[in-house]
Design a protein around this motif. Structure first.
Motif, PDB file in Angstrom:
ATOM      1  N   MET A   1     -20.088   2.073 -25.896  1.00 59.02           N
ATOM      2  CA  MET A   1     -19.506   1.789 -24.886  1.00 59.02           C
ATOM      3  C   MET A   1     -18.217   1.734 -24.905  1.00 59.02           C
ATOM      4  SD  MET A   1     -17.490  -0.915 -23.115  1.00 59.02           S
ATOM      5  CE  MET A   1     -17.323  -1.952 -24.338  1.00 59.02           C
ATOM      6  N   ALA A   3     -14.552   2.124 -22.895  1.00 56.49           N
ATOM      7  CA  ALA A   3     -13.510   1.628 -21.443  1.00 56.49           C
ATOM      8  C   ALA A   3     -12.398   2.287 -21.285  1.00 56.49           C
ATOM      9  CB  ALA A   3     -13.182   0.106 -21.775  1.00 56.49           C
ATOM     10  N   VAL A   8     -15.965   2.290 -17.052  1.00 55.76           N
ATOM     11  CA  VAL A   8     -16.886   2.173 -18.538  1.00 55.76           C
ATOM     12  C   VAL A   8     -17.879   3.229 -18.621  1.00 55.76           C
ATOM     13  CG1 VAL A   8     -18.160   0.489 -19.743  1.00 55.76           C
ATOM     14  CG2 VAL A   8     -16.126  -0.271 -18.170  1.00 55.76           C
ATOM     15  N   TRP A  22     -14.266   1.268 -12.456  1.00 54.16           N
ATOM     16  CA  TRP A  22     -13.884  -0.439 -12.130  1.00 54.16           C
ATOM     17  C   TRP A  22     -13.803  -0.538 -10.708  1.00 54.16           C
ATOM     18  CZ3 TRP A  22     -14.058  -2.514 -16.535  1.00 54.16           C
ATOM     19  CH2 TRP A  22     -13.732  -2.083 -17.572  1.00 54.16           C
ATOM     20  N   PHE A  28     -19.046  -8.629 -13.919  1.00 50.39           N
ATOM     21  CA  PHE A  28     -19.702  -8.718 -15.180  1.00 50.39           C
ATOM     22  C   PHE A  28     -20.412 -10.160 -15.321  1.00 50.39           C
ATOM     23  CE2 PHE A  28     -16.994  -5.301 -16.237  1.00 50.39           C
ATOM     24  CZ  PHE A  28     -17.800  -4.236 -16.521  1.00 50.39           C
ATOM     25  N   ALA A  43     -23.770  -5.580 -15.544  1.00 49.74           N
ATOM     26  CA  ALA A  43     -22.488  -4.911 -14.419  1.00 49.74           C
ATOM     27  C   ALA A  43     -23.257  -5.185 -13.037  1.00 49.74           C
ATOM     28  CB  ALA A  43     -21.916  -4.023 -14.624  1.00 49.74           C
ATOM     29  N   VAL A  53     -25.058  -3.541 -19.887  1.00 46.72           N
ATOM     30  CA  VAL A  53     -24.233  -2.789 -20.740  1.00 46.72           C
ATOM     31  C   VAL A  53     -24.332  -3.576 -22.025  1.00 46.72           C
ATOM     32  CG1 VAL A  53     -21.813  -2.884 -21.184  1.00 46.72           C
ATOM     33  CG2 VAL A  53     -22.710  -2.654 -18.809  1.00 46.72           C
ATOM     34  N   SER A  68     -18.384  -1.733 -29.134  1.00 43.64           N
ATOM     35  CA  SER A  68     -16.946  -1.253 -28.874  1.00 43.64           C
ATOM     36  C   SER A  68     -16.121  -1.315 -30.066  1.00 43.64           C
ATOM     37  CB  SER A  68     -16.463  -1.931 -27.482  1.00 43.64           C
ATOM     38  OG  SER A  68     -16.095  -3.272 -27.991  1.00 43.64           O
ATOM     39  N   PRO A  84     -17.279  -6.889 -26.403  1.00 44.82           N
ATOM     40  CA  PRO A  84     -17.230  -6.392 -24.863  1.00 44.82           C
ATOM     41  C   PRO A  84     -17.598  -7.510 -24.206  1.00 44.82           C
ATOM     42  CG  PRO A  84     -18.624  -5.137 -26.275  1.00 44.82           C
ATOM     43  CD  PRO A  84     -18.218  -6.162 -27.078  1.00 44.82           C
ATOM     44  N   LEU A  88     -14.583  -6.759 -21.375  1.00 50.41           N
ATOM     45  CA  LEU A  88     -14.803  -5.813 -19.914  1.00 50.41           C
ATOM     46  C   LEU A  88     -14.484  -6.863 -18.778  1.00 50.41           C
ATOM     47  CD1 LEU A  88     -18.255  -4.098 -20.675  1.00 50.41           C
ATOM     48  CD2 LEU A  88     -15.768  -3.310 -20.534  1.00 50.41           C
ATOM     49  N   LEU A  92     -11.582  -5.725 -16.169  1.00 53.24           N
ATOM     50  CA  LEU A  92     -11.982  -5.912 -14.672  1.00 53.24           C
ATOM     51  C   LEU A  92     -10.812  -6.364 -13.912  1.00 53.24           C
ATOM     52  CD1 LEU A  92     -13.804  -4.677 -12.398  1.00 53.24           C
ATOM     53  CD2 LEU A  92     -15.147  -6.966 -13.080  1.00 53.24           C
TER      54      LEU A  92
END
Length: 102
Positions: A1, A3, A8, A22, A28, A43, A53, A68, A84, A88, A92
């Motif tokens: 993953m 970002a 992503v 995004w 999420f 997601a 994800v 990540s 993540p 994430l 966002l």
């Protein structure tokens, strides 16, 4: 993953990836859970579709490896936690506030 400022890039298995911008992500949500660890996020997209994800990308039998890493710039934006599931949603929120620089 991975970002980025634009979205992503999710790598499921070698050779299979999906880019999630995004602006197309509504939220999420928790995904697959193994009873101890949250293994993935879901997601939820603005068009109503969902995408898995991964949070963990492999295990060696003794420990799991997160999907990540975080750059110094990323740590400045969201803190030093590389999970993540933590990063994430924060990214966002930053995108919605116009603070990702995209």
């Amino acid at each position: 993953m991975w970002a980025t400022q634009r979205g992503v890039l999710v790598r499921y298995i070698p050779g299979r990836t999906k880019f999630l911008p995004w602006a197309a992500i509504a939220a999420f949500e928790p995904g697959m859970h193994d009873g101890v660890e949250l293994r993935s996020l879901t997601a939820r997209m603005v068009d109503g579709t969902t995408h898995m994800v991964p949070i963990f990308y492999r295990t060696d039998g003794q420990r799991d490896f997160l999907s990540s890493t975080i750059t110094p710039e990323g740590a400045r934006l969201v803190g030093s936690d590389v999970n993540p599931a933590v990063v994430l949603p924060r990214l966002l929120d930053l995108h919605r506030q116009g603070q990702l620089g995209a």
